[in-house]
Design a protein around this motif. Structure first.
Motif, PDB file in Angstrom:
ATOM      1  N   TYR A  49      18.340 117.709  11.277  1.00  0.00           N
ATOM      2  CA  TYR A  49      18.091 118.961  11.991  1.00  0.00           C
ATOM      3  C   TYR A  49      17.618 118.683  13.419  1.00  0.00           C
ATOM      4  O   TYR A  49      17.754 119.527  14.301  1.00  0.00           O
ATOM      5  CB  TYR A  49      17.045 119.808  11.258  1.00  0.00           C
ATOM      6  N   LEU A  50      17.048 117.504  13.620  1.00  0.00           N
ATOM      7  CA  LEU A  50      16.649 117.063  14.956  1.00  0.00           C
ATOM      8  C   LEU A  50      17.565 115.933  15.395  1.00  0.00           C
ATOM      9  O   LEU A  50      18.019 115.127  14.583  1.00  0.00           O
ATOM     10  CB  LEU A  50      15.200 116.566  14.958  1.00  0.00           C
ATOM     11  N   SER A  51      17.809 115.851  16.689  1.00  0.00           N
ATOM     12  CA  SER A  51      18.617 114.753  17.219  1.00  0.00           C
ATOM     13  C   SER A  51      17.880 113.427  17.049  1.00  0.00           C
ATOM     14  O   SER A  51      16.637 113.402  16.988  1.00  0.00           O
ATOM     15  CB  SER A  51      18.896 114.979  18.703  1.00  0.00           C
ATOM     16  N   PRO A  52      18.597 112.304  16.969  1.00  0.00           N
ATOM     17  CA  PRO A  52      17.927 111.004  16.906  1.00  0.00           C
ATOM     18  C   PRO A  52      17.001 110.777  18.097  1.00  0.00           C
ATOM     19  O   PRO A  52      15.950 110.139  17.958  1.00  0.00           O
ATOM     20  CB  PRO A  52      19.102 110.013  16.916  1.00  0.00           C
ATOM     21  N   GLN A  53      17.376 111.304  19.282  1.00  0.00           N
ATOM     22  CA  GLN A  53      16.533 111.157  20.459  1.00  0.00           C
ATOM     23  C   GLN A  53      15.183 111.863  20.267  1.00  0.00           C
ATOM     24  O   GLN A  53      14.127 111.316  20.596  1.00  0.00           O
ATOM     25  CB  GLN A  53      17.239 111.720  21.697  1.00  0.00           C
ATOM     26  N   THR A  54      15.238 113.086  19.727  1.00  0.00           N
ATOM     27  CA  THR A  54      14.003 113.831  19.468  1.00  0.00           C
ATOM     28  C   THR A  54      13.144 113.107  18.447  1.00  0.00           C
ATOM     29  O   THR A  54      11.921 112.989  18.611  1.00  0.00           O
ATOM     30  CB  THR A  54      14.320 115.246  18.955  1.00  0.00           C
ATOM     31  N   CYS A  55      13.781 112.606  17.407  1.00  0.00           N
ATOM     32  CA  CYS A  55      13.044 111.882  16.368  1.00  0.00           C
ATOM     33  C   CYS A  55      12.367 110.634  16.936  1.00  0.00           C
ATOM     34  O   CYS A  55      11.212 110.324  16.604  1.00  0.00           O
ATOM     35  CB  CYS A  55      13.990 111.478  15.239  1.00  0.00           C
ATOM     36  N   ALA A  56      13.070 109.925  17.817  1.00  0.00           N
ATOM     37  CA  ALA A  56      12.511 108.716  18.408  1.00  0.00           C
ATOM     38  C   ALA A  56      11.309 109.044  19.288  1.00  0.00           C
ATOM     39  O   ALA A  56      10.286 108.345  19.250  1.00  0.00           O
ATOM     40  CB  ALA A  56      13.578 107.990  19.224  1.00  0.00           C
ATOM     41  N   VAL A  57      11.421 110.100  20.079  1.00  0.00           N
ATOM     42  CA  VAL A  57      10.312 110.504  20.947  1.00  0.00           C
ATOM     43  C   VAL A  57       9.088 110.889  20.120  1.00  0.00           C
ATOM     44  O   VAL A  57       7.959 110.466  20.413  1.00  0.00           O
ATOM     45  CB  VAL A  57      10.733 111.682  21.854  1.00  0.00           C
ATOM     46  N   MET A  58       9.295 111.672  19.059  1.00  0.00           N
ATOM     47  CA  MET A  58       8.164 112.115  18.246  1.00  0.00           C
ATOM     48  C   MET A  58       7.517 110.953  17.500  1.00  0.00           C
ATOM     49  O   MET A  58       6.291 110.906  17.343  1.00  0.00           O
ATOM     50  CB  MET A  58       8.612 113.201  17.275  1.00  0.00           C
ATOM     51  N   ALA A  59       8.322 110.011  17.038  1.00  0.00           N
ATOM     52  CA  ALA A  59       7.759 108.824  16.403  1.00  0.00           C
ATOM     53  C   ALA A  59       6.946 108.013  17.412  1.00  0.00           C
ATOM     54  O   ALA A  59       5.864 107.501  17.096  1.00  0.00           O
ATOM     55  CB  ALA A  59       8.867 107.961  15.805  1.00  0.00           C
ATOM     56  N   GLY A  60       7.472 107.928  18.646  1.00  0.00           N
ATOM     57  CA  GLY A  60       6.746 107.219  19.696  1.00  0.00           C
ATOM     58  C   GLY A  60       5.425 107.879  20.031  1.00  0.00           C
ATOM     59  O   GLY A  60       4.420 107.206  20.299  1.00  0.00           O
ATOM     60  N   PHE A  90      10.377 111.976  10.250  1.00  0.00           N
ATOM     61  CA  PHE A  90       9.024 111.742   9.763  1.00  0.00           C
ATOM     62  C   PHE A  90       7.981 111.876  10.876  1.00  0.00           C
ATOM     63  O   PHE A  90       6.924 112.495  10.696  1.00  0.00           O
ATOM     64  CB  PHE A  90       8.940 110.356   9.120  1.00  0.00           C
ATOM     65  N   GLY A  91       8.252 111.312  12.045  1.00  0.00           N
ATOM     66  CA  GLY A  91       7.315 111.402  13.151  1.00  0.00           C
ATOM     67  C   GLY A  91       7.093 112.832  13.597  1.00  0.00           C
ATOM     68  O   GLY A  91       5.963 113.237  13.897  1.00  0.00           O
ATOM     69  N   ALA A  92       8.156 113.626  13.614  1.00  0.00           N
ATOM     70  CA  ALA A  92       8.040 115.030  14.015  1.00  0.00           C
ATOM     71  C   ALA A  92       7.227 115.821  12.998  1.00  0.00           C
ATOM     72  O   ALA A  92       6.365 116.642  13.356  1.00  0.00           O
ATOM     73  CB  ALA A  92       9.426 115.647  14.170  1.00  0.00           C
ATOM     74  N   ASN A  93       7.480 115.595  11.713  1.00  0.00           N
ATOM     75  CA  ASN A  93       6.715 116.272  10.670  1.00  0.00           C
ATOM     76  C   ASN A  93       5.245 115.877  10.717  1.00  0.00           C
ATOM     77  O   ASN A  93       4.348 116.711  10.547  1.00  0.00           O
ATOM     78  CB  ASN A  93       7.305 115.962   9.296  1.00  0.00           C
ATOM     79  N   ALA A  94       4.988 114.592  10.947  1.00  0.00           N
ATOM     80  CA  ALA A  94       3.606 114.125  11.035  1.00  0.00           C
ATOM     81  C   ALA A  94       2.912 114.714  12.261  1.00  0.00           C
ATOM     82  O   ALA A  94       1.719 115.047  12.211  1.00  0.00           O
ATOM     83  CB  ALA A  94       3.570 112.595  11.081  1.00  0.00           C
ATOM     84  N   PHE A  95       3.634 114.859  13.362  1.00  0.00           N
ATOM     85  CA  PHE A  95       3.038 115.438  14.566  1.00  0.00           C
ATOM     86  C   PHE A  95       2.511 116.840  14.292  1.00  0.00           C
ATOM     87  O   PHE A  95       1.379 117.172  14.665  1.00  0.00           O
ATOM     88  CB  PHE A  95       4.080 115.479  15.688  1.00  0.00           C
ATOM     89  N   SER A  96       3.319 117.659  13.631  1.00  0.00           N
ATOM     90  CA  SER A  96       2.920 119.046  13.380  1.00  0.00           C
ATOM     91  C   SER A  96       1.845 119.154  12.311  1.00  0.00           C
ATOM     92  O   SER A  96       0.823 119.827  12.514  1.00  0.00           O
ATOM     93  CB  SER A  96       4.145 119.873  12.958  1.00  0.00           C
ATOM     94  N   MET A  97       2.058 118.492  11.177  1.00  0.00           N
ATOM     95  CA  MET A  97       1.177 118.708  10.025  1.00  0.00           C
ATOM     96  C   MET A  97       0.007 117.735   9.930  1.00  0.00           C
ATOM     97  O   MET A  97      -1.049 118.079   9.378  1.00  0.00           O
ATOM     98  CB  MET A  97       2.005 118.660   8.740  1.00  0.00           C
ATOM     99  N   ALA A  98       0.178 116.502  10.442  1.00  0.00           N
ATOM    100  CA  ALA A  98      -0.880 115.497  10.317  1.00  0.00           C
ATOM    101  C   ALA A  98      -1.690 115.321  11.590  1.00  0.00           C
ATOM    102  O   ALA A  98      -2.782 114.738  11.550  1.00  0.00           O
ATOM    103  CB  ALA A  98      -0.281 114.152   9.911  1.00  0.00           C
ATOM    104  N   PHE A  99      -1.198 115.797  12.699  1.00  0.00           N
ATOM    105  CA  PHE A  99      -1.910 115.642  13.983  1.00  0.00           C
ATOM    106  C   PHE A  99      -2.350 116.988  14.560  1.00  0.00           C
ATOM    107  O   PHE A  99      -3.544 117.270  14.676  1.00  0.00           O
ATOM    108  CB  PHE A  99      -1.031 114.889  14.976  1.00  0.00           C
ATOM    109  N   VAL A 100      -1.398 117.823  14.890  1.00  0.00           N
ATOM    110  CA  VAL A 100      -1.734 119.109  15.510  1.00  0.00           C
ATOM    111  C   VAL A 100      -2.612 119.951  14.591  1.00  0.00           C
ATOM    112  O   VAL A 100      -3.660 120.471  15.001  1.00  0.00           O
ATOM    113  CB  VAL A 100      -0.447 119.887  15.875  1.00  0.00           C
ATOM    114  N   MET A 101      -2.211 120.087  13.350  1.00  0.00           N
ATOM    115  CA  MET A 101      -2.912 120.991  12.438  1.00  0.00           C
ATOM    116  C   MET A 101      -4.371 120.602  12.178  1.00  0.00           C
ATOM    117  O   MET A 101      -5.266 121.429  12.338  1.00  0.00           O
ATOM    118  CB  MET A 101      -2.143 121.104  11.120  1.00  0.00           C
ATOM    119  N   PRO A 102      -4.672 119.365  11.756  1.00  0.00           N
ATOM    120  CA  PRO A 102      -6.077 119.059  11.468  1.00  0.00           C
ATOM    121  C   PRO A 102      -6.972 119.075  12.691  1.00  0.00           C
ATOM    122  O   PRO A 102      -8.131 119.507  12.606  1.00  0.00           O
ATOM    123  CB  PRO A 102      -6.017 117.661  10.837  1.00  0.00           C
ATOM    124  N   PHE A 103      -6.475 118.655  13.840  1.00  0.00           N
ATOM    125  CA  PHE A 103      -7.333 118.623  15.023  1.00  0.00           C
ATOM    126  C   PHE A 103      -7.608 120.024  15.556  1.00  0.00           C
ATOM    127  O   PHE A 103      -8.736 120.338  15.939  1.00  0.00           O
ATOM    128  CB  PHE A 103      -6.714 117.729  16.099  1.00  0.00           C
TER     129      PHE A 103
END
Length: 327
Positions: A7-18, A108-121
């Motif tokens: 659903y996300l481009s490989p470029q978007t996934c790479a940026v979010m993982a980074g 995975f990086g994009a999902n972690a950004f939203s649910m594991a980083f943005v949400m708890p902080f």
């Protein structure tokens, strides 16, 4: 809220993982410090990942014939601090993606950004603001409510920018075909009206449960005290037993359709029913127990065993990773 594969481009996934790599690094370092100060941190990490994993198994029916779920990330931040919550939810998402096919491997990086980083902080910041004014229960509810909605907004933006950035010469989207004008209202209406309330109630409910056992068990930056874990272990057992209730909700969560379902939804939005090429020819991964089912077993029993297996794995993983750091 899990973004599926392609659903996300490989470029978007790479940026979010980074983006997440330094966050994960700091989370591990912060947790290592907590373990040195508080020996109960190791089993608490396993319990925290289990709580998040299990609450995400409880799919709820929402308007539009789809489903959604709470995450529990703000609750974990209140119990252990935002950095430990980030690590706990990340590990839960990792197991979901690789073992149960819930969420994309590349995403995975994009999902972690939203649910594991943005949400708890975000949620923990709101909780602390109210807790300092002696309105801790209000802060816990609002932290959960706002936290999950900010996470949903982050996900909707990541999905919505895909057709703007990645499309064929004629404008046909290569990945998620829905723009911001659709993704934001579709996701935010569900989370503002339903899931945010559920998240808030779950957060304040477990917060009060722990506080009644021992208010010193709640995380503070100033002190590290012994955590009483027996009530949380009892809660895990209850959630495992009740996990099949998550099967009652019919329909797929918005934005988590397979290609055939996506074609049907495109028609419903009066858009060209064309499967995006980037999704058709994208990365493919087949998890061992897709959709929390175990081949040869009834769906309900497979769901319960998936939940129980996850809890055991979380407790073992953290012991293997951090046990030596207690000494």
């Amino acid at each position: 809220m899990h973004i599926p594969e392609n659903y996300l481009s490989p470029q978007t996934c790479a940026v979010m993982a980074g983006v997440m790599v330094p966050v994960w690094y700091k989370s591990v370092r912060k947790v290592e410090t907590q373990i040195k100060l508080k020996k109960e941190t190791i089993p608490m990490l396993g319990i925290s990942s289990s709580l998040s994993f299990l609450i995400m198994m409880f799919n709820l029916p929402v308007p539009g014939g789809t489903t959604a779920h709470a995450v529990g990330a703000v609750l974990l931040a209140i119990l252990m601090g935002p950095w430990a919550a980030c690590l706990s939810v990340t590990v839960a998402l990792l197991l979901q993606a690789f073992l149960f096919g819930d969420g994309g491997i590349l995403a995975f990086g994009a999902n972690a950004f939203s649910m594991a980083f943005v949400m708890p902080f975000v949620g923990y910041g709101i909780y602390r603001l109210f807790a300092q004014s002696k309105w801790s229960k209000v802060g816990a509810f609002l932290g959960g409510y706002v936290g999950v909605n900010v996470a949903a907004f982050s996900t909707s933006v990541l999905l919505g920018i895909q057709p703007l950035l990645f499309h064929e010469a004629n404008g046909t989207p290569l990945y998620n075909p829905y723009g911001l004008a659709i993704t934001i209202p579709a996701m935010m209406s569900v989370h503002l009206l339903v899931i945010g309330v559920v998240e808030g109630l779950f957060t304040v409910g477990v917060y009060q449960l722990v506080k009644n056992v021992s208010s010193n068990s709640l995380y503070t930056e100033e002190k590290q005290t012994q955590t009483k874990l027996h009530r949380l272990k009892e809660l895990l057992l209850v959630l495992v037993v009740l996990s099949p209730l998550g099967l009652l909700a019919q329909g797929t969560a918005w934005g988590e359709w397979d290609l055939s379902e996506l074609t049907q939804t495109l028609k419903a939005y009066h858009l060209p029913a064309v499967q995006p090429k980037g999704m058709v020819h994208g990365f493919s991964f087949h998890s061992l127990f897709s959709d929390y089912s175990i081949p040869g077993l009834p769906v309900t029993l497979g769901y319960v065993l998936s939940a129980a297996t996850a809890v055991v794995l979380f407790l073992l993983v953290y012991r293997l990773l951090f046990e030596r750091r207690k000494n």
